[in-house]
Write an enzyme that holds these catalytic residues in place. Structure first.
Site, mmCIF file in Angstrom:
data_model
loop_
_atom_site.group_PDB
_atom_site.id
_atom_site.type_symbol
_atom_site.label_atom_id
_atom_site.label_comp_id
_atom_site.label_asym_id
_atom_site.label_seq_id
_atom_site.Cartn_x
_atom_site.Cartn_y
_atom_site.Cartn_z
ATOM 1 N N HIS A 1 -19.267 -36.083 34.274
ATOM 2 C CA HIS A 1 -18.381 -37.174 33.445
ATOM 3 C C HIS A 1 -20.478 -37.047 32.034
ATOM 4 C CE1 HIS A 1 -21.257 -37.773 37.383
ATOM 5 N NE2 HIS A 1 -21.687 -38.848 36.542
ATOM 6 N N ASP B 1 -22.063 -48.047 33.816
ATOM 7 C CA ASP B 1 -22.353 -47.528 34.945
ATOM 8 C C ASP B 1 -22.431 -48.747 35.898
ATOM 9 O OD1 ASP B 1 -24.557 -46.406 36.709
ATOM 10 O OD2 ASP B 1 -24.043 -44.256 35.706
ATOM 11 N N ILE B 2 -21.676 -48.164 37.176
ATOM 12 C CA ILE B 2 -22.786 -49.603 37.892
ATOM 13 C C ILE B 2 -24.393 -49.926 38.524
ATOM 14 C CG2 ILE B 2 -20.286 -49.377 38.916
ATOM 15 C CD1 ILE B 2 -21.778 -47.699 41.624
ATOM 16 N N ASN C 1 -24.884 -34.454 33.768
ATOM 17 C CA ASN C 1 -26.027 -33.703 35.241
ATOM 18 C C ASN C 1 -25.021 -32.784 35.287
ATOM 19 O OD1 ASN C 1 -28.184 -35.294 34.708
ATOM 20 N ND2 ASN C 1 -26.799 -37.001 35.817
ATOM 21 N N HIS D 1 -23.055 -39.645 30.454
ATOM 22 C CA HIS D 1 -23.681 -41.027 30.811
ATOM 23 C C HIS D 1 -24.291 -41.231 29.160
ATOM 24 C CE1 HIS D 1 -24.772 -41.568 34.816
ATOM 25 N NE2 HIS D 1 -24.347 -39.438 35.155
ATOM 26 N N GLY E 1 -29.256 -34.156 39.863
ATOM 27 C CA GLY E 1 -28.314 -35.708 39.854
ATOM 28 C C GLY E 1 -27.222 -35.874 39.770
ATOM 29 N N GLN E 2 -26.606 -35.633 40.002
ATOM 30 C CA GLN E 2 -24.959 -35.616 39.516
ATOM 31 C C GLN E 2 -24.981 -35.959 41.358
ATOM 32 O OE1 GLN E 2 -22.381 -32.804 39.254
ATOM 33 N NE2 GLN E 2 -20.629 -34.135 39.605
#
Length: 114
Positions: free
Chosen positions: A100, A30-31, A87, A102, A93-94
């Site tokens: 995807h 994740d960035i 999400n 997390h 929070g998407q």
């Protein structure tokens, strides 16, 4: 989907250091990490939200979980514990509209998550 960042990553059109890949999913860092280990597991197939999953896609979420489990084992966090979060839509929070999961680990998680 033409403008989907995750579709471009899955196709290799946008560079990303993949930590896992198979015929159904890819995974990468994740960035904006929220834990020492924060990976994203994404399907190669574009599906915008969990609400858009169809009966044809029912094996995909299970495959994503299996991939996350394999990654957690590889990272050495499976036994101590990790969190897997999906999400659905903005209020949850998407921010990227391509489903995807997390994978978060490497620190103590709190409940409720917030």
């Amino acid at each position: 989907m033409v403008d989907c960042l995750f579709c471009k990553i899955a196709k290799g059109e946008v560079p990303a250091k993949l930590i896992y890949e198979d015929e159904w999913v890819v995974a990468f860092d994740d960035i904006n990490p929220q834990a020492p280990h924060h990976k994203l597991v994404i399907p190669r197939k574009h599906i915008a939200t969990i609400n858009d999953l169809s009966s044809v896609d029912m094996a995909l979420p299970g495959h994503m979980v299996q991939a996350a489990k394999s990654i957690a084992n590889d990272l050495g966090i499976a036994d101590e514990g990790y969190r897997l979060v999906m999400n659905c839509n903005r209020a949850a929070g998407q921010t990227v509209f391509h489903i995807h999961a997390h994978l978060l680990g490497g620190r103590q998680m709190v409940w409720p998550p917030g």
